[in-house]
Design an enzyme around this catalytic site. Structure first.
Site, PDB file in Angstrom:
ATOM      1  N   TYR A  56       0.812  -1.308  -0.172  1.00 35.30           N
ATOM      2  CA  TYR A  56      -0.093   0.057   0.153  1.00 35.30           C
ATOM      3  C   TYR A  56       0.904   1.071   0.054  1.00 35.30           C
ATOM      4  O   TYR A  56       0.324   2.469  -0.351  1.00 35.30           O
ATOM      5  CB  TYR A  56      -0.981   0.014   1.073  1.00 35.30           C
ATOM      6  CG  TYR A  56      -2.230  -0.926   1.277  1.00 35.30           C
ATOM      7  CD1 TYR A  56      -2.354  -1.901   0.024  1.00 35.30           C
ATOM      8  CD2 TYR A  56      -2.888  -1.213   2.237  1.00 35.30           C
ATOM      9  CE1 TYR A  56      -3.394  -2.692   0.266  1.00 35.30           C
ATOM     10  CE2 TYR A  56      -3.870  -2.271   2.299  1.00 35.30           C
ATOM     11  CZ  TYR A  56      -4.042  -2.850   1.066  1.00 35.30           C
ATOM     12  OH  TYR A  56      -5.107  -3.949   1.223  1.00 35.30           O
ATOM     13  N   LYS A 102       3.949 -15.200   2.456  1.00 38.49           N
ATOM     14  CA  LYS A 102       4.066 -15.817   1.089  1.00 38.49           C
ATOM     15  C   LYS A 102       5.375 -16.112   0.609  1.00 38.49           C
ATOM     16  O   LYS A 102       5.913 -15.701  -0.245  1.00 38.49           O
ATOM     17  CB  LYS A 102       3.168 -15.218  -0.076  1.00 38.49           C
ATOM     18  CG  LYS A 102       1.736 -15.223   0.142  1.00 38.49           C
ATOM     19  CD  LYS A 102       1.121 -16.758  -0.025  1.00 38.49           C
ATOM     20  CE  LYS A 102       1.359 -16.887  -1.719  1.00 38.49           C
ATOM     21  NZ  LYS A 102       0.896 -18.565  -1.881  1.00 38.49           N
ATOM     22  N   ASP A 124      -2.529 -17.931   1.898  1.00 38.31           N
ATOM     23  CA  ASP A 124      -3.813 -18.574   1.117  1.00 38.31           C
ATOM     24  C   ASP A 124      -4.036 -20.046   2.011  1.00 38.31           C
ATOM     25  O   ASP A 124      -5.220 -19.969   2.157  1.00 38.31           O
ATOM     26  CB  ASP A 124      -3.471 -19.337  -0.031  1.00 38.31           C
ATOM     27  CG  ASP A 124      -1.950 -19.948  -0.478  1.00 38.31           C
ATOM     28  OD1 ASP A 124      -1.280 -19.798   0.878  1.00 38.31           O
ATOM     29  OD2 ASP A 124      -1.503 -20.557  -1.344  1.00 38.31           O
ATOM     30  N   ASP A 149      -5.427  -6.991   5.897  1.00 45.63           N
ATOM     31  CA  ASP A 149      -6.548  -6.380   5.165  1.00 45.63           C
ATOM     32  C   ASP A 149      -7.543  -7.418   4.721  1.00 45.63           C
ATOM     33  O   ASP A 149      -8.893  -7.433   5.239  1.00 45.63           O
ATOM     34  CB  ASP A 149      -6.289  -5.477   4.062  1.00 45.63           C
ATOM     35  CG  ASP A 149      -7.383  -4.481   3.622  1.00 45.63           C
ATOM     36  OD1 ASP A 149      -8.292  -4.603   4.215  1.00 45.63           O
ATOM     37  OD2 ASP A 149      -7.162  -3.612   2.873  1.00 45.63           O
ATOM     38  N   ASP A 200     -11.034  -9.059   7.106  1.00 44.34           N
ATOM     39  CA  ASP A 200     -12.440  -9.052   6.768  1.00 44.34           C
ATOM     40  C   ASP A 200     -12.987 -10.618   6.790  1.00 44.34           C
ATOM     41  O   ASP A 200     -14.271 -10.844   6.919  1.00 44.34           O
ATOM     42  CB  ASP A 200     -12.495  -8.301   5.287  1.00 44.34           C
ATOM     43  CG  ASP A 200     -12.670  -6.985   5.471  1.00 44.34           C
ATOM     44  OD1 ASP A 200     -12.354  -6.406   6.479  1.00 44.34           O
ATOM     45  OD2 ASP A 200     -13.008  -6.479   4.397  1.00 44.34           O
TER      46      ASP A 200
END
Length: 369
Positions: free
Chosen positions: A143, A194, A227, A251, A255
């Protein structure tokens, strides 16, 4: 600790002003039932600031935020500002505050209240008793990394660029936050990255492991690919205590974790910086849901996440542990009495609007029901 605390209140857009109104009423209760007093100052941010000032975050607001003991934030954004320049969008209000205040540690909890188990789309036996914390790095990563932007190539096609960047120091400081929190909880950190396809992820894993070995060997540490973590959150969320991860993955995963609880309208968050020379830790508290412009002004918004964000503010910024617990317990009691806003409504429950839900919480705190 000085008794008067300055709170910068930024309601924002959409349902932000409605839910903030209810949280401020609860803060007024805390003011009367504490050795501290809270001085509130209101400002605009996001779309409201664009309408008033032409930009989503003014220097005046930044300076006021830096002088405040804490910032209580609502939500920003909405379709009204969809067609403005990307570099002037409402969301830059919150992103800019995180950057200017150095708010690098975003704490997002996912707690399933027993009375709301039926609101989740996940089987009750999977989520019963769930209480996990996601520690999300919030001032680095993709970001904020450079280079970034959209460019036109010689053949006329366009290319979007974002860069995932982390330094060892950025990873070290967010890792310490996670390990310290774990010591206060179930003593387990799961670091998510990752590392199998991203060099930044490989560095993340190496640095977290190093901090663990040198400073927190008493805390249990595991590693998981992002993942797989998403899958495991749905499959067996109770295996997690503290999830430590980067800006982007935090992020997304927060959620996902939120919907395990049944509604984004239920979950608060805190974003903390490093302690300043005056002893103040910069902090911003906000619900993790958005501005929900489709229901703004209709009394349908759930104020509980905003009120619970206030409870986090009392706990983390002002060490008001008892009053923080009282607010959380008042929310639980109201839910146990089967009161629901539309987002968590189910058959046989009593539907209330935003103001009614806020009043129920306020009345419980004052011993009226």
């Amino acid at each position: 600790m000085t008794k008067e605390k300055k709170i910068l209140v930024l309601p924002g857009d959409g349902i932000g002003p409605e839910i903030m109104e209810q949280a401020v009423k609860v803060l007024e209760w805390a003011d009367k039932n504490s050795t501290l007093s809270f001085k509130l100052e209101y400002e605009v941010v996001g779309g409201a600031s664009i309408d008033q000032n032409g930009i989503p975050l003014t220097q005046k607001v930044i300076e006021k935020a830096k002088k405040a003991d804490a910032v209580l934030f609502g939500a920003v954004g909405g379709p009204k500002w969809n067609n403005i320049d990307f570099n002037n969008r409402p969301e830059l209000g919150i992103i800019g505050l995180r950057k200017e205040l150095g708010l690098f540690a975003n704490l997002r909890s996912a707690i399933v209240f027993d009375s709301l188990i039926e609101a989740s789309s996940v089987k009750p036996e999977i989520i019963k008793g769930l209480d996990l914390m996601i520690v999300r790095e919030s001032t680095g990563g993709v970001y904020f990394g450079s280079p970034r932007g959209i460019e036109t190539l010689p053949d006329g096609t366009r290319k979007g660029i974002n860069t995932e960047v982390y330094t060892s120091k950025e990873i070290e400081r967010i890792a310490r936050v996670a390990f310290e929190l774990a010591r206060q909880r179930q003593n387990h950190v799961c670091s998510v990255d990752k590392c199998n396809v991203m060099e930044s992820g490989l560095l993340w894993k190496e640095v977290v492991t190093d901090v663990h070995q040198k400073e927190y060997p008493d805390v249990n540490l595991s590693h998981m690919l992002a993942d797989n973590c998403a899958m495991q959150l749905v499959r067996q969320p109770s295996q997690f205590d503290v999830i430590l991860t980067s800006n982007l993955f935090g992020d997304i995963l927060s959620d996902l974790a939120a919907m395990l609880t049944g509604s984004l309208g239920m979950l608060p968050s805190a974003t903390l910086g490093e302690k300043q020379s005056n002893g103040v830790i910069p902090a911003l508290y906000e619900p993790i849901h958005g501005s929900a412009p489709d229901i703004a002004g209709q009394g349908k918004a759930n104020p509980l996440a905003q009120i619970l964000s206030l409870a986090m503010m009392l706990k983390y910024s002002f060490n008001e542990q008892q009053n923080s617990r009282k607010i959380v317990n008042a929310c639980k009691l109201v839910l146990n009495q089967n009161y629901r806003t539309p987002d968590i409504m189910s058959m046989g429950k009593k539907e209330v609007n935003t103001q009614e839900m806020g009043k129920l919480i306020f009345d419980h705190l004052n011993g009226k029901n």
